[in-house]
Design a protein around this motif. Sequence first.
Motif, PDB file in Angstrom:
ATOM      1  N   ARG A 114      -7.562  -4.519  -1.901  1.00  0.00           N
ATOM      2  CA  ARG A 114      -8.056  -5.798  -2.309  1.00  0.00           C
ATOM      3  C   ARG A 114      -8.136  -4.452  -3.828  1.00  0.00           C
ATOM      4  O   ARG A 114      -8.577  -4.409  -4.929  1.00  0.00           O
ATOM      5  CB  ARG A 114      -9.177  -5.702  -2.328  1.00  0.00           C
ATOM      6  N   PHE A 115      -8.303  -2.696  -3.497  1.00  0.00           N
ATOM      7  CA  PHE A 115      -8.335  -1.791  -4.330  1.00  0.00           C
ATOM      8  C   PHE A 115      -7.204  -1.866  -5.598  1.00  0.00           C
ATOM      9  O   PHE A 115      -7.631  -2.048  -6.838  1.00  0.00           O
ATOM     10  CB  PHE A 115      -8.468  -0.252  -3.640  1.00  0.00           C
ATOM     11  N   ILE A 116      -6.356  -2.393  -4.670  1.00  0.00           N
ATOM     12  CA  ILE A 116      -4.788  -2.536  -5.134  1.00  0.00           C
ATOM     13  C   ILE A 116      -4.855  -3.882  -6.507  1.00  0.00           C
ATOM     14  O   ILE A 116      -4.726  -3.681  -8.001  1.00  0.00           O
ATOM     15  CB  ILE A 116      -3.654  -2.507  -4.666  1.00  0.00           C
ATOM     16  N   VAL A 167       0.991  -1.414  -0.168  1.00  0.00           N
ATOM     17  CA  VAL A 167       0.654  -0.234  -0.360  1.00  0.00           C
ATOM     18  C   VAL A 167       0.993   1.762   0.076  1.00  0.00           C
ATOM     19  O   VAL A 167       0.380   2.352  -0.433  1.00  0.00           O
ATOM     20  CB  VAL A 167      -0.936  -0.070   0.656  1.00  0.00           C
ATOM     21  N   LEU A 168       1.852   1.415   0.460  1.00  0.00           N
ATOM     22  CA  LEU A 168       2.823   2.404   0.815  1.00  0.00           C
ATOM     23  C   LEU A 168       4.156   2.350   0.038  1.00  0.00           C
ATOM     24  O   LEU A 168       5.040   2.959   0.138  1.00  0.00           O
ATOM     25  CB  LEU A 168       3.300   2.326   2.475  1.00  0.00           C
ATOM     26  N   ASN A 169       4.091   1.384  -0.720  1.00  0.00           N
ATOM     27  CA  ASN A 169       5.119   1.323  -1.992  1.00  0.00           C
ATOM     28  C   ASN A 169       6.620   1.106  -1.554  1.00  0.00           C
ATOM     29  O   ASN A 169       6.775   2.760  -1.259  1.00  0.00           O
ATOM     30  CB  ASN A 169       4.692   2.002  -2.902  1.00  0.00           C
ATOM     31  N   GLN A 204      -7.890  -2.238   1.781  1.00  0.00           N
ATOM     32  CA  GLN A 204      -6.938  -1.127  -0.019  1.00  0.00           C
ATOM     33  C   GLN A 204      -5.774  -2.194  -0.475  1.00  0.00           C
ATOM     34  O   GLN A 204      -5.805  -1.272  -1.789  1.00  0.00           O
ATOM     35  CB  GLN A 204      -5.860  -0.653   1.075  1.00  0.00           C
ATOM     36  N   ALA A 215      -7.301  -4.875  -8.089  1.00  0.00           N
ATOM     37  CA  ALA A 215      -8.574  -4.460  -8.847  1.00  0.00           C
ATOM     38  C   ALA A 215      -7.863  -3.595  -9.835  1.00  0.00           C
ATOM     39  O   ALA A 215      -8.704  -3.546 -10.802  1.00  0.00           O
ATOM     40  CB  ALA A 215      -9.589  -3.321  -8.056  1.00  0.00           C
ATOM     41  N   LEU A 253      -7.807  -0.520  -9.807  1.00  0.00           N
ATOM     42  CA  LEU A 253      -7.683   0.481  -9.697  1.00  0.00           C
ATOM     43  C   LEU A 253      -6.803   1.480  -8.639  1.00  0.00           C
ATOM     44  O   LEU A 253      -7.300   3.083  -9.005  1.00  0.00           O
ATOM     45  CB  LEU A 253      -8.638   0.712  -9.227  1.00  0.00           C
ATOM     46  N   SER A 254      -5.447   1.217  -8.269  1.00  0.00           N
ATOM     47  CA  SER A 254      -4.384   3.170  -8.066  1.00  0.00           C
ATOM     48  C   SER A 254      -4.035   3.601  -9.537  1.00  0.00           C
ATOM     49  O   SER A 254      -3.855   2.468 -10.923  1.00  0.00           O
ATOM     50  CB  SER A 254      -3.348   2.305  -7.059  1.00  0.00           C
ATOM     51  N   GLU A 255      -3.586   4.296  -9.311  1.00  0.00           N
ATOM     52  CA  GLU A 255      -2.766   4.923 -10.080  1.00  0.00           C
ATOM     53  C   GLU A 255      -3.711   6.131 -11.412  1.00  0.00           C
ATOM     54  O   GLU A 255      -4.254   4.719 -12.143  1.00  0.00           O
ATOM     55  CB  GLU A 255      -1.552   4.555 -10.431  1.00  0.00           C
ATOM     56  N   ILE A 256      -4.150   6.991 -11.583  1.00  0.00           N
ATOM     57  CA  ILE A 256      -5.015   7.461 -12.184  1.00  0.00           C
ATOM     58  C   ILE A 256      -4.117   7.183 -13.924  1.00  0.00           C
ATOM     59  O   ILE A 256      -3.116   7.221 -14.119  1.00  0.00           O
ATOM     60  CB  ILE A 256      -5.097   8.982 -11.919  1.00  0.00           C
TER      61      ILE A 256
END
Lengths: 307, 307
Positions: free
Chosen positions: A298-300, A199-201, A296, A302, A304-307
Motif C-alpha cells: 500500500r505504501f508503494i 517490495v524487493l524489486n 508495504q 501510494a 511514496l517509495s524512492e526519494i
Amino acid sequence: MSLKYAVIGSGALGGFYGGKLAHSGKDVHFLFHSDYEFVLNNGLKVDSVNGDFHLTGINAYQSTVDMPKADVVLVCLKTTNNHLLKSLLSPILHSGTVIVLIQNGLGVEQDVASVFPQQPIVGGLAFICSNKIGDGHIAHLDYGKLNLGVFQGDIDPVVEQIKNDFTEAGVPAEVASNLMQARWQKLVWNIPYNGMTVVLNTTTDRLMSEASTRQLSYDLMLEVINGARACGVEVKESFADKMMELTDSMTPYAPSMKLDFDFKRPMEIEYIYSRPVKAAMEAGYAMKKVAMLESQLRFIQAGLSEI
Amino acid sequence: MSLKYAVIGSGALGGFYGGKLAHSGKDVHFLFHSDYEFVLNNGLKVDSVNGDFHLTGINAYQSTVDMPKADVVLVCLKTTNNHLLKSLLSPILHSGTVIVLIQNGLGVEQDVASVFPQQPIVGGLAFICSNKIGDGHIAHLDYGKLNLGVFQGDIDPVVEQIKNDFTEAGVPAEVASNLMQARWQKLVWNIPYNGMTVVLNTTTDRLMSEASTRQLSYDLMLEVINGARACGVEVKESFADKMMELTDSMTPYAPSMKLDFDFKRPMEIEYIYSRPVKAAMEAGYAMKKVAMLESQLRFIQAGLSEI
C-alpha cells in the motif's frame, strides 16, 4: 444448444482464453479497449507455446452497449477495475447469463454477487503464463489450465458445458468441487511471490536463492494455509512444499503484480492481500507477515517509495 | 585522577563525542582510518548545532599499536566491524580499562565480553543526529544525549566519572540503571525505522504519512516491546506512543541504516535485527514482523534487489 460468449477485457487472459474459444469455432464476442481499431483492421494474434494462431473478422466491440446478450461472460479484467462491472455487464446479461470471474484473489465473487444477486456466478482460476505484448497481440508462454467453480446459482450443467467448450478449444479445464479451496490454494503461491517481487524489486528465482527470503516465502505460504484453515478451508501443509518445488522449477519469473508495478499500473492489493487478511482475521487468525506485506504494498502503491 | 580516553572509530559518533571531550581539555587519543593524514595536517572540525569548534594538534593515530594504554576506550565503530575489536583493542587495554560500546542493537556487550572476559564493559546509547560530511569533518545536526550502562565489572565510580567528563564537555550524559532496558527501548525506534526506510527506500516522514506503514511502524514497536518483556525487560506500551510522537515531530529523517544502504556500506542487520529476534524467540516470543523485516534486509544486503 451452443453458448454465446462475451469476453470482457481482451488482454493477456481474455485474449488468450477467448481467442482459443473463437479459434475452435465458438460464438465469441470481445470487448476491446485501447486496441479496438487495431483488432478491427488486423485481427487478434496469439503466439502460443501450443501453436500460434491469428483470428481475423472477430466480433470486436468498443462498448458492451453494442454487444449481444451473452450466455457466458468471461470477466478477464484486473480486479482493480471491478468497480466498472455493474455498468459494463448490465447490457449483456439475460436472466441466465453466467458470469465467470477469471480473476485473482479472494472475495471477487462475493462483491459481484452483491451487485448482481440473481445472476449465476462462477469463479475462474487461470494457471497460465501469458502477456499482452502489443495491440491485438498475445504471447502465451506456459501452462494454461483453467479451474472453474460455481459460486452462485444452480448451474452445474452449464458449467460442465463451459468446461467442455474449453476442452474442445484445447484449454485444459476442470470444475473445482470447492471454489474457496481453489482460491486459497492459488493464494498460497500468489501471496508470497506477487508482493515480495514488488517490495524487493526482484524475481522469483532470486527470492528462492537467498536463504532468508526462501524461508520467508515458505513462512508466508504457511500463514496463508493457516488463514484458509481458520476460514474452514482445508489446505494441506504439504501444499506449501509443492509450491516451493514448483517455484524452484520455474524460469525466473515476474508475477503479474510485479509487471503491474513495473508498468506503473495499479496493483491488485485489495483482493490478493486485504481480503484474505480480513477474512482470516474475522475467523480469528492474524496472518501477520501477509498483513505486513500488504502494508508495504500500500505504501508503494501510494507512490511514496524512492526519494 | 583524570581519565585517559581512546576513541576507536572517529566518525560521526567518535568524532563528535571524542571531539567534545578533547575540546573541554580531556586527554583523548583518536584512532583514525582513511582521514588520518588529513586530520594530522588540518585537525578535526565539528559543526555543531550547539556551537562549531575546530581541534588542531590532536592525538591522532593510524594504529592502536602506537597508542598509549587508555583508562576508557570509546568504541564508536559500526557493529559490522566488531570482528576487528580483539586485535584493535588488545594493545590499549590495562587490567582496569573500561570498554564503552557506543553502538546500536542487542548483544554487542555479550560478544565483546566473550572476547575480553576480565575487562569492565559499559554499553553506550547515543541519541544523536550527526554525520561525517568529509575528511576530519563532522556535522552534528540535533540531539546528542549519551546513555551509559554497566554491563560487566564493579565500576560504578569510574562510570560516574565518565558521565561527569561528558557533562563537563557539554554532552548530556546519564547512567542507566538497567542497560538491557535502555537497549530494548532504543530498539523500539531503531527496528521499525532503520529497516523500513531501507526496504521501502524512503524517509521516516513518508512512512508516517501513509496509514498502512504508520500502523505497521506501530505494530513493529509493539512486537519489540513484547520481545523485551519476553526477555524479562519491562518496557511500557505507552513508550511506543511516545516514539510515534517523537517521529512525527522529527524532520524527514534517514536513519543510519538507510545511509549505510545508500552509500553501499554493510548494514547492521545482525545486532539490530537478528539478535533481538533470536533473544525473544529463545524466550518464547516470535517477533514475526521484525523477523520478516530482517529477512528482507538480508536479501537486500546480499545484493539481490533490482534486476
